[in-house]
Design an enzyme around this catalytic site. Sequence first.
Site, PDB file in Angstrom:
ATOM      1  N   ASP A   1      36.040  27.879  34.619  1.00  0.00           N
ATOM      2  CA  ASP A   1      37.317  28.367  35.175  1.00  0.00           C
ATOM      3  C   ASP A   1      38.568  27.727  34.586  1.00  0.00           C
ATOM      4  O   ASP A   1      39.533  27.450  35.320  1.00  0.00           O
ATOM      5  CB  ASP A   1      37.328  28.162  36.690  1.00  0.00           C
ATOM      6  CG  ASP A   1      36.109  28.756  37.380  1.00  0.00           C
ATOM      7  OD1 ASP A   1      35.377  29.533  36.747  1.00  0.00           O
ATOM      8  OD2 ASP A   1      35.890  28.433  38.565  1.00  0.00           O
TER       9      ASP A   1
ATOM     10  N   CYS B   1      34.761  23.885  42.064  1.00  0.00           N
ATOM     11  CA  CYS B   1      33.835  24.659  41.240  1.00  0.00           C
ATOM     12  C   CYS B   1      32.977  23.787  40.317  1.00  0.00           C
ATOM     13  O   CYS B   1      31.785  24.037  40.145  1.00  0.00           O
ATOM     14  CB  CYS B   1      34.607  25.694  40.423  1.00  0.00           C
ATOM     15  SG  CYS B   1      35.491  26.889  41.467  1.00  0.00           S
TER      16      CYS B   1
ATOM     17  N   LYS C   1      33.676  35.706  38.656  1.00  0.00           N
ATOM     18  CA  LYS C   1      33.032  35.232  39.886  1.00  0.00           C
ATOM     19  C   LYS C   1      34.031  35.017  41.015  1.00  0.00           C
ATOM     20  O   LYS C   1      35.241  34.846  40.773  1.00  0.00           O
ATOM     21  CB  LYS C   1      32.282  33.920  39.627  1.00  0.00           C
ATOM     22  CG  LYS C   1      33.169  32.696  39.349  1.00  0.00           C
ATOM     23  CD  LYS C   1      32.304  31.475  39.031  1.00  0.00           C
ATOM     24  CE  LYS C   1      33.135  30.220  38.798  1.00  0.00           C
ATOM     25  NZ  LYS C   1      33.767  29.720  40.037  1.00  0.00           N
TER      26      LYS C   1
END
Length: 282
Positions: free
Chosen positions: A94, A194, A160
């Site tokens: 990310d 994450c 996602k």
Amino acid sequence: MLGAVILLILSCSWISGGEVQAALIAAPLERNPTLSSPWSRSLHRVGTDNLEVDRYRRSCTKRKMAAANGVATAAVKRAVGKLTPATTSLLLCDIQERFRPLIYRGETVVRTAQFMTSLSKELEIPIVATQQYTKVFGPTVKDCFANPEEDMANLPIFEKKLFSMLTPECSAHIESLGSERTSFILCGIEAHVCVQQTALDLLEQGHDVHVIVDGVSSQQPFDREIALQRMSQAGAYLTTAQSAAFMLMRSADHPNFREVSKLVVNHMKLPNEFNGPLAGQP
């Protein structure tokens, strides 16, 4: 007479069971080497059988101890977490445009990501990237690659909303890379969300996780620091980009040593903002 010998032996409390058995065997042999008495032959056979049982038990114990030692040795070898290109994958978590100005030491994270992707390309290590809710947080930062147009052309990027990178689609792709890929180098943001959840999922599956400390961060320094501790406590290996690079090569005789060394030299010329706190700077 034999009964008296047995009684004398049994009356000595300081004699061990093994010594009693030995004495039972020896007594009739000394008085009657031919073992003419059926009772004597039976006694000798029983004593011999008992000794054989003891020997068998001792041999089993030794084998079990040897096996246990072997398992312990294997566990120690597994625990050191060495990296090899053939068993390693790089995960970019990310690193997206919207996050870029918000992340603590964010530019260093981007520069480190570019170094790691260049290193992976040189050593033929597969790269997998994810993007968290791209509609809101934007695409992967192109500066994570030395040649974005070329490097990102065939890069698998998985959309996602799950915090962990291990969505069903991403997990299936990772599995398709081969069962030998059991070590994962992890870069990205945010460290306490994450990145951490990805690391824990991988560890739970029995994989090695190597967190590039100068390649992960959060918006708040405190969140980053605690996340690094949390991942380390769970079994992840904390390392740096440069350390990982040299571990992957193992030797100056590596065929890609010169190219990787150039990457290291160029990367070291760039500012690493994480050196500040170590030098007592804010």
